[in-house]
Design an enzyme around this catalytic site. Structure first.
Site, PDB file in Angstrom:
ATOM      1  CG  HIS A   2    -107.739  78.572 -52.604  1.00 11.95           C
ATOM      2  ND1 HIS A   2    -108.054  77.606 -53.560  1.00 11.95           N
ATOM      3  CD2 HIS A   2    -106.478  78.722 -52.723  1.00 11.95           C
ATOM      4  CE1 HIS A   2    -106.900  77.074 -54.030  1.00 11.95           C
ATOM      5  NE2 HIS A   2    -105.964  77.948 -53.656  1.00 11.95           N
ATOM      6  CD  GLU A  55    -104.939  67.172 -55.381  1.00 12.68           C
ATOM      7  OE1 GLU A  55    -104.848  66.858 -56.622  1.00 12.68           O
ATOM      8  OE2 GLU A  55    -104.167  68.009 -55.159  1.00 12.68           O
TER       9      GLU A  55
END
Lengths: 339, 344
Positions: free
Chosen positions: B130, B60
């Protein structure tokens, strides 16, 4: 003392066959960078430059050797110790000096300081002081060049300390998977701030092997031999332009001054490296070595070298005066360019 | 106007922007999977092929730096994080570099107009790492624009706006919204960045809400109307820049403010709007501002805990009734069933 070739990577010395005008150009460019850095370091002691500054005195061979091998359209990203690359790529001298003085004529208009240099007119895209950013940035520009089918190359200069950062390996991996036209130039000056390489990496670490682990071809070179760097960069750039993907150059070199600031470490009684070690490396001065080669090849006389030196001193003197006369940024412009 | 899904609206905005600008490409984990980020990248892949819509390794931070490096030489990259939480790994590039690029080079290094899309998870036990909602952490930093479309028209409109914007934009998309439907113009109509929308007019109380909570606030306002409460709902759409004028005008009109956000209170968006009202509309306030946010703990997994962790339309409506002193209300549970059955 930390010595060149302390690891068993094969190293190609300079061939001695560099065209005379290039050899002269390498020397004069280094001389100009050296003089600029030494002058700035001296002036920095006046405490009028209010920006943390990482001087690259001693490391000119890497910046000049690589940048002279580039084509004008190629782009460069660099790190906190960035003046050498900025000037070697052709960045405006006034832009650099005025930036350190925080003036409107600075390359970043006094908003960036020493570690945020840019001169897009010569492909010096930007310097950034957070380790590893420039590696990803260069890989990103290389991605864009490849998408456009261009033969342009992106270069990232980074120190061996940056090889401690994870983002470097993400970037190596991506560049290799996609065979991107990027030249990765690691300036190994053996210390990250004051931490020696051996306290940060396993013993016997060879940085070239880090790149090879990602199937990136790597070469180690004496970074204080500008001709060797130039020729190694040419070899790497030829492979990149032939579509072979990223190339890694490890250039061993040495920083003469403290990590950040204008002083010698011994002036501040720092002990992370000895004065003897520093002085031994100063004997390996890349500028002097290149000068000796010019004399040996009959490409210059001592009087000629002295004249070139006077030229860069005169230029710098004039630029410093111009920078100090440059206007301060107007406080009403504080919010310009936020979005 | 036809009704389409939020995911279809995202897709349509992306495709129309890519038609206009050949410099746009889309990358990130799973963007070229058949699932195509809830279907929002599938059509772009079909139309423009793998040279402009392509997968990425799990990296990322480097990927964001790579996008910035591509943007610096003229591209307009879109990065997608299927999970908001992974974007934390990219904060160095987003905050230290993208947000400051234009400013710290004095405008002389150009701009790096990347677009970062990230999905906020919820439900089916997505749990602590999440399901986070990162708008406040990103909006803190000058230089980034942060938008949260709640309705399909803005999903398309803000995508279009982000892809012509002169600086980096983060689009936070709530996973509970992808299947919601609404009217969306077929032509490319951008939603201005930095403009909130009054999505329901009212006179008794203002509910300022973000993303999925705007959807919940509208539902709450409809239920409150049955109780004779006239609630005005402001969908902020942009977290930064924040449309202070629209929020303050509404607060001055109703004199009461609830802020409903998809994240936590402390140093969060709901606190920001409460502070705004206190500083600039204090004389209009008839009651203390009420913040509605996540319970002050990480997101739990077990269904019984999830139920008390997340505020919803019921929480908002009941808070409004308390604020208005309506102890006579018989309002019960109004939350809609969550049909999401995972796993993703």
């Amino acid at each position: 003392m930390r010595a060149i070739s302390s690891f068993p990577d094969p190293e190609q010395p300079a061939t001695g066959r560099i065209p005379p005008e290039v050899e002269v150009g390498l020397y004069r460019n280094m001389l100009r960078v050296r003089n600029a850095e030494e002058t700035l370091a001296a002036l920095y002691r006046e405490k009028e430059m209010r920006t943390p500054t990482h001087f690259g005195v001693g490391q000119e061979g890497v910046a000049v050797g690589v940048c002279e091998a580039l084509l004008p359209g190629d782009v460069v990203y660099t790190h906190h110790r960035c003046h050498t690359h900025y000037l070697a790529k052709g960045g405006s001298l006034l832009g650099l000096v005025a930036e350190l003085y925080g003036r409107e004529d600075g390359c970043s208009r006094g908003r960036g300081g020493s570690v945020h240099l840019t001169d897009r007119s010569v492909g010096l895209m930007g310097s950034s002081p957070i380790l590893g950013q420039g590696v990803a940035l260069a890989v990103g520009s290389a991605l864009a060049f490849k998408m456009d089918g261009a033969s342009t190359v992106a270069v990232s200069f980074f120190g061996e300390g940056t090889c401690d950062e994870g983002v470097v390996y993400e970037s190596f991996n991506y560049a290799s998977v996609n065979k991107l036209p990027v030249l990765l130039v690691c300036e190994n000056n053996f210390y990250a701030t004051e931490s020696p390489l051996e306290t940060r990496q396993p013993s016997g670490t060879r940085l070239c092997d880090r790149a090879r682990a990602f199937q990136i071809s790597a070469e180690k070179v004496d970074g204080n031999d500008v001709a060797a760097v130039y020729e190694a960069a040419q070899r790497a750039l030829a492979r990149i332009r032939a579509g072979e993907g990223p190339q890694f150059l490890e250039c061993e070199t040495y920083r003469w001054l403290e990590h950040v600031g204008p002083m010698f470490d011994h002036e501040l009684a720092r002990t992370y490296r000895t004065r003897e070690e520093v002085e031994a490396w100063m004997q390996r001065c890349p500028v002097k070595r290149a000068g000796h080669r010019l004399l040996a090849r009959g490409l210059a006389t001592q009087a000629g070298l002295d004249e070139w030196r006077r030229e860069v001193v005169d230029e710098m003197t004039a630029v410093v005066a111009q920078a100090k006369a440059s206007p301060w940024p107007d406080p009403s412009t504080l919010f310009e360019n936020v979005y | 106007m036809r009704n389409i899904k939020y995911s279809e609206a995202l897709s349509e905005g992306l495709v129309q922007a890519m038609e206009r600008d050949p410099g746009i490409f889309v990358t990130g984990i799973a963007v070229d999977y058949p699932s195509g980020i809830f279907g929002s990248t599938t059509e772009a892949l079909r139309r423009f092929g793998p040279k402009r819509v392509f997968d990425a390794p799990a990296m990322e931070n480097a990927l964001t730096g790579i996008a910035i490096g591509a943007a610096a030489v003229g591209k307009r990259p879109v990065i997608v994080h299927p999970r908001n939480d992974f974007m934390f790994l990219a904060y160095d590039m987003m905050i230290n570099l993208a947000a400051k690029w234009k400013y710290m080079y004095g405008g002389n290094a150009g701009s790096v107009p990347i677009v970062v899309r990230a999905v906020i998870g919820k439900g089916w036990g997505q749990g602590a790492s999440h399901s986070q909602s990162l708008q406040s952490t990103l909006a803190h930093f000058p230089g980034l624009s942060v938008v949260m479309p709640a309705f399909p028209a803005d999903a398309k409109g803000l995508t279009l706006a982000a892809l012509t914007h002169g600086s980096p934009v983060v689009i936070l998309e709530h996973r509970s919204l992808y299947d919601t439907t609404g009217p969306v113009p077929e032509e490319a109509v951008a939603t201005p960045i930095g403009k909130a929308a009054v999505i329901r007019e009212g006179t008794d109380i203002t509910i300022v809400a973000t993303s999925f909570m705007a959807y919940e606030a509208l539902h709450a306002a409809q239920a409150l109307a049955d109780d004779g409460v006239s609630a005005e709902v402001v969908d902020v759409r942009s977290i930064r820049p924040l449309d202070e004028a629209t929020i303050l005008a509404s607060v001055r009109k109703t004199g009461r403010l609830i802020v409903a956000d998809t994240s936590w209170e402390l140093c969060g968006f709901s606190s920001e709007v409460a502070a705004l009202a206190a500083e600039k509309a204090f004389e209009s306030l008839k009651a203390p501002v009420r913040r509605i946010a996540l319970a002050d703990c990480p997101a739990p997994v077990s269904h019984t805990l999830e139920k008390v962790f997340y505020p919803g339309a019921t929480t908002i409506a009941k808070a409004a009734l308390v604020m208005l002193g309506r102890r006579d209300s018989r309002l019960g549970e109004i939350d809609r069933a969550d049909h999401f059955k995972g796993p993703y």
